[in-house]
Design a protein around this motif. Structure first.
Motif, PDB file in Angstrom:
ATOM      1  N   LEU A  31     -34.502  21.204 -22.566  1.00 20.01           N
ATOM      2  CA  LEU A  31     -34.632  20.046 -23.446  1.00 20.01           C
ATOM      3  C   LEU A  31     -34.360  20.410 -24.897  1.00 20.01           C
ATOM      4  CD1 LEU A  31     -37.784  18.275 -22.003  1.00 20.01           C
ATOM      5  CD2 LEU A  31     -35.409  17.544 -21.805  1.00 20.01           C
ATOM      6  N   MET A  32     -34.793  21.581 -25.307  1.00 15.39           N
ATOM      7  CA  MET A  32     -34.575  22.000 -26.692  1.00 15.39           C
ATOM      8  C   MET A  32     -33.110  22.296 -26.988  1.00 15.39           C
ATOM      9  SD  MET A  32     -37.841  24.249 -27.779  1.00 15.39           S
ATOM     10  CE  MET A  32     -38.524  24.869 -26.262  1.00 15.39           C
ATOM     11  N   LEU A  33     -32.343  22.585 -25.972  1.00 18.58           N
ATOM     12  CA  LEU A  33     -30.933  22.888 -26.174  1.00 18.58           C
ATOM     13  C   LEU A  33     -30.072  21.630 -26.278  1.00 18.58           C
ATOM     14  CD1 LEU A  33     -30.509  25.903 -23.737  1.00 18.58           C
ATOM     15  CD2 LEU A  33     -30.727  25.945 -26.227  1.00 18.58           C
ATOM     16  N   ARG A  34     -30.645  20.482 -26.019  1.00 22.68           N
ATOM     17  CA  ARG A  34     -29.876  19.234 -26.106  1.00 22.68           C
ATOM     18  C   ARG A  34     -29.657  18.858 -27.563  1.00 22.68           C
ATOM     19  NH1 ARG A  34     -30.668  15.076 -21.542  1.00 22.68           N
ATOM     20  NH2 ARG A  34     -30.675  16.448 -19.760  1.00 22.68           N
ATOM     21  N   PRO A  35     -28.444  18.465 -27.905  1.00 21.68           N
ATOM     22  CA  PRO A  35     -28.168  18.137 -29.310  1.00 21.68           C
ATOM     23  C   PRO A  35     -28.776  16.810 -29.762  1.00 21.68           C
ATOM     24  CG  PRO A  35     -26.213  17.781 -27.984  1.00 21.68           C
ATOM     25  CD  PRO A  35     -27.241  18.402 -27.083  1.00 21.68           C
ATOM     26  N   ARG A  36     -28.937  15.880 -28.856  1.00 22.15           N
ATOM     27  CA  ARG A  36     -29.470  14.555 -29.212  1.00 22.15           C
ATOM     28  C   ARG A  36     -30.581  14.169 -28.255  1.00 22.15           C
ATOM     29  NH1 ARG A  36     -24.172  11.372 -31.098  1.00 22.15           N
ATOM     30  NH2 ARG A  36     -23.894  12.625 -32.961  1.00 22.15           N
ATOM     31  N   ILE A  37     -31.450  13.313 -28.750  1.00 25.57           N
ATOM     32  CA  ILE A  37     -32.552  12.824 -27.930  1.00 25.57           C
ATOM     33  C   ILE A  37     -32.100  11.544 -27.245  1.00 25.57           C
ATOM     34  CG2 ILE A  37     -34.894  11.935 -27.961  1.00 25.57           C
ATOM     35  CD1 ILE A  37     -35.366  13.715 -30.395  1.00 25.57           C
ATOM     36  N   THR A  38     -32.172  11.564 -25.921  1.00 22.41           N
ATOM     37  CA  THR A  38     -31.783  10.405 -25.124  1.00 22.41           C
ATOM     38  C   THR A  38     -32.955  10.019 -24.221  1.00 22.41           C
ATOM     39  OG1 THR A  38     -30.918  11.782 -23.340  1.00 22.41           O
ATOM     40  CG2 THR A  38     -29.378  11.191 -25.112  1.00 22.41           C
ATOM     41  N   VAL A  39     -32.748   9.015 -23.427  1.00 26.90           N
ATOM     42  CA  VAL A  39     -33.768   8.612 -22.458  1.00 26.90           C
ATOM     43  C   VAL A  39     -33.993   9.745 -21.452  1.00 26.90           C
ATOM     44  CG1 VAL A  39     -34.333   6.951 -20.648  1.00 26.90           C
ATOM     45  CG2 VAL A  39     -33.260   6.172 -22.754  1.00 26.90           C
ATOM     46  N   ASP A  40     -32.925  10.454 -21.091  1.00 31.43           N
ATOM     47  CA  ASP A  40     -33.071  11.592 -20.184  1.00 31.43           C
ATOM     48  C   ASP A  40     -33.943  12.689 -20.805  1.00 31.43           C
ATOM     49  OD1 ASP A  40     -31.515  10.387 -18.282  1.00 31.43           O
ATOM     50  OD2 ASP A  40     -29.677  11.438 -18.843  1.00 31.43           O
TER      51      ASP A  40
END
Length: 168
Positions: A31-40
Motif C-alpha cells: 500500500l505504501m508503494l502506491r503513488p495515489r490513494i484509490t478505493v483499492d
C-alpha cells in the motif's frame, strides 16, 4: 492442555501468530508503494487492519498458552480462540468494554501493544481517508498542465525582486 501436548500447542500458536504477522506487513508495504490513494488502497488498508486484529488475537492466545495454567482473562479460566479475537478487536478499536481484560503481567503488556497499535492504525487510516477525500486536486491540475508557468524558487524570486528594485 496437558503436559504431553502442551509445548506442541505453544509452538503451534507461536508459529500461527508469526505467520499472521507477515501478511499485514506485506499488505501495508504494498500500500505504501502506491503513488495515489484509490478505493483499492482504502480497501487494502481495511484488510490490513483486520489482519492485524487477527494477529493480535493469535498473539494473546500464544501468551495465554505460555502462562498456562494461570488464567489470561478475568472471567474465563479456559478461554477459547474466539474470546482472544473478540478481546483483540475490542481493544484495537479502542472500545474496551471491560468484559474481558488480562490479569497477568504479560497479558497486560500484550494489551498495551494492542492499544498503541489501535490508536496508531486508526490515526493512519483517518489521515489516508482525509487525504483521499480532500485530495490534492489543485496541485495535480497544476502538475498535469503543460502550459502552466514554471514556479520559481525562493532564491530566483529574490533575485527578480532585487532586479526590479534596481531599475526603479
Amino acid at each position: 492442555h496437558d503436559a504431553a501436548t502442551g509445548w506442541v500447542e505453544v509452538i503451534a500458536a507461536g508459529l500461527f501468530a508469526l505467520l499472521l504477522l507477515v501478511t499485514p506487513v506485506l499488505v501495508m508495504i504494498r500500500l505504501m508503494l502506491r503513488p495515489r490513494i484509490t478505493v483499492d488502497t482504502l480497501a487494502g488498508a481495511l484488510t490490513g487492519y483486520l489482519q492485524i486484529g487477527i494477529f493480535f488475537g493469535a498473539l494473546c492466545l500464544f501468551v495465554s498458552l505460555l502462562q498456562y495454567p494461570t488464567p489470561y482473562f478475568n472471567q474465563s479460566a479456559t478461554p477459547v480462540y474466539s474470546d482472544f479475537e473478540y478481546f483483540s478487536f475490542i481493544t484495537i478499536t479502542t472500545v474496551g468494554y471491560g468484559d474481558y481484560y488480562p490479569v497477568t503481567f504479560w497479558g497486560r503488556v500484550t494489551a498495551m501493544f494492542i492499544m498503541f497499535a489501535g490508536v496508531g492504525i486508526i490515526g493512519a487510516l483517518a489521515s489516508i481517508l482525509a487525504s483521499f477525500l480532500v485530495g490534492s486536486s489543485s496541485s495535480l491540475a497544476e502538475d498535469d498542465d503543460p502550459l502552466a508557468a514554471p514556479t520559481l524558487s525562493v532564491q530566483e524570486e529574490l533575485v527578480a525582486v532585487r532586479e526590479e528594485l534596481a531599475l526603479m
